[in-house]
Design a protein around this motif. Structure first.
Motif, short mmCIF file in Angstrom:
data_model
loop_
_atom_site.label_atom_id
_atom_site.label_comp_id
_atom_site.label_asym_id
_atom_site.label_seq_id
_atom_site.Cartn_x
_atom_site.Cartn_y
_atom_site.Cartn_z
N ILE A 157 3.23 14.94 -10.88
CA ILE A 157 3.65 15.16 -12.26
C ILE A 157 2.59 15.95 -13.02
CG2 ILE A 157 4.12 14.01 -14.46
CD1 ILE A 157 5.42 11.72 -12.73
N GLU A 158 1.36 15.54 -12.90
CA GLU A 158 0.28 16.24 -13.61
C GLU A 158 0.16 17.69 -13.16
OE1 GLU A 158 -3.01 13.63 -12.92
OE2 GLU A 158 -2.36 12.23 -14.48
N GLN A 159 0.37 17.96 -11.88
CA GLN A 159 0.24 19.31 -11.36
C GLN A 159 1.43 20.20 -11.67
OE1 GLN A 159 -0.46 18.58 -7.19
NE2 GLN A 159 -2.65 18.21 -7.49
N HIS A 160 2.59 19.61 -11.99
CA HIS A 160 3.82 20.39 -12.17
C HIS A 160 4.38 20.32 -13.59
CE1 HIS A 160 3.55 20.03 -7.80
NE2 HIS A 160 4.23 21.17 -7.78
N ALA A 163 0.82 -1.21 0.00
CA ALA A 163 0.00 0.00 0.00
C ALA A 163 0.86 1.27 0.00
CB ALA A 163 -0.94 0.00 1.19
N GLY A 164 1.99 1.26 0.67
CA GLY A 164 2.86 2.44 0.70
C GLY A 164 3.39 2.79 -0.69
N ASP A 165 3.78 1.78 -1.44
CA ASP A 165 4.26 2.01 -2.80
C ASP A 165 3.12 2.42 -3.72
OD1 ASP A 165 7.12 1.45 -2.60
OD2 ASP A 165 6.47 -0.58 -2.11
N TRP A 166 1.93 1.85 -3.51
CA TRP A 166 0.76 2.25 -4.30
C TRP A 166 0.46 3.72 -4.06
CZ3 TRP A 166 -3.92 4.50 -3.63
CH2 TRP A 166 -4.81 4.41 -4.70
N ARG A 167 0.49 4.14 -2.80
CA ARG A 167 0.22 5.53 -2.44
C ARG A 167 1.28 6.46 -3.04
NH1 ARG A 167 -0.80 4.27 2.24
NH2 ARG A 167 1.26 4.52 3.14
N GLN A 168 2.54 6.03 -3.01
CA GLN A 168 3.61 6.84 -3.59
C GLN A 168 3.44 6.96 -5.11
OE1 GLN A 168 7.47 5.91 -2.12
NE2 GLN A 168 8.46 7.54 -3.29
N LEU A 169 3.03 5.89 -5.77
CA LEU A 169 2.76 5.94 -7.21
C LEU A 169 1.62 6.91 -7.50
CD1 LEU A 169 3.09 4.92 -10.13
CD2 LEU A 169 1.52 3.05 -9.54
N HIS A 170 0.54 6.80 -6.75
CA HIS A 170 -0.60 7.70 -6.91
C HIS A 170 -0.18 9.16 -6.73
CE1 HIS A 170 -4.13 9.90 -5.32
NE2 HIS A 170 -4.74 9.28 -6.31
N ASN A 171 0.55 9.44 -5.66
CA ASN A 171 1.00 10.80 -5.38
C ASN A 171 2.01 11.30 -6.41
OD1 ASN A 171 -0.65 11.06 -3.14
ND2 ASN A 171 0.92 10.34 -1.72
N SER A 172 2.86 10.41 -6.90
CA SER A 172 3.84 10.78 -7.92
C SER A 172 3.15 11.20 -9.21
CB SER A 172 4.80 9.62 -8.21
OG SER A 172 5.57 9.32 -7.08
N LEU A 216 -3.88 3.02 -12.51
CA LEU A 216 -3.17 2.52 -11.33
C LEU A 216 -3.57 1.07 -11.08
CD1 LEU A 216 -3.69 5.47 -8.83
CD2 LEU A 216 -1.54 4.78 -9.88
N PRO A 217 -2.66 0.27 -10.54
CA PRO A 217 -3.07 -1.08 -10.13
C PRO A 217 -4.07 -0.95 -8.98
CG PRO A 217 -0.84 -0.60 -9.37
CD PRO A 217 -1.27 0.55 -10.24
N ALA A 218 -4.77 -2.02 -8.70
CA ALA A 218 -5.71 -2.01 -7.58
C ALA A 218 -4.97 -1.71 -6.28
CB ALA A 218 -6.42 -3.36 -7.48
N ASN A 219 -5.56 -0.90 -5.45
CA ASN A 219 -4.97 -0.57 -4.16
C ASN A 219 -4.91 -1.84 -3.31
OD1 ASN A 219 -4.47 0.28 -1.50
ND2 ASN A 219 -5.60 2.17 -1.76
N PRO A 220 -3.70 -2.28 -2.92
CA PRO A 220 -3.61 -3.55 -2.18
C PRO A 220 -4.31 -3.49 -0.83
CG PRO A 220 -1.47 -2.47 -2.29
CD PRO A 220 -2.40 -1.70 -3.16
#
Length: 109
Positions: free
Chosen positions: A50-53, A37-46, A91-95
């Motif tokens: 990117i989209e915002q910047h 879940a931590g890596d999923w969250r980091q992917l989502h936030n990344s 995104l992959p499914a949130n684990p």
């Protein structure tokens, strides 16, 4: 720096500054995000960062899922198109959600 959570720092005079370069391995985050879940969250936030910047940070390299951005760097149209395709991947499914679904108690009939 802990991208995407921080991309600013304080210079020696205590003034906030934005980093000049950002690199992120979206492929690695996607592979591990399927299970953690931590890596999923980091992917989502990344992806969101990117989209915002995109106006300020421009892609300078994109290879094997690793994206390198430069603040106010030159625009490389083919890399921008490749990044668009990368960001469009779902995104992959949130684990965490998947685990809670599989751990639900059995239904009584």
């Amino acid at each position: 720096m802990r991208f995407p959570f921080n991309t600013d720092y304080l210079d020696r005079k205590g003034r906030p500054q934005s980093v000049e370069w950002v690199a992120v391995d979206l492929d690695l985050l996607e592979r591990y995000g399927r299970a953690f879940a931590g890596d999923w969250r980091q992917l989502h936030n990344s992806k969101r960062w990117i989209e915002q910047h995109r106006q300020a940070y421009r892609v300078q390299s994109l290879a094997d899922g690793v994206v390198v951005f430069q603040k106010e760097g030159p625009i490389h149209a083919p890399l921008e198109l490749a990044l668009d395709q990368t960001l469009q991947q779902p995104l992959p499914a949130n684990p965490r959600r998947r685990r809670s679904l599989t751990m639900a108690p059995p239904q009584k009939g």
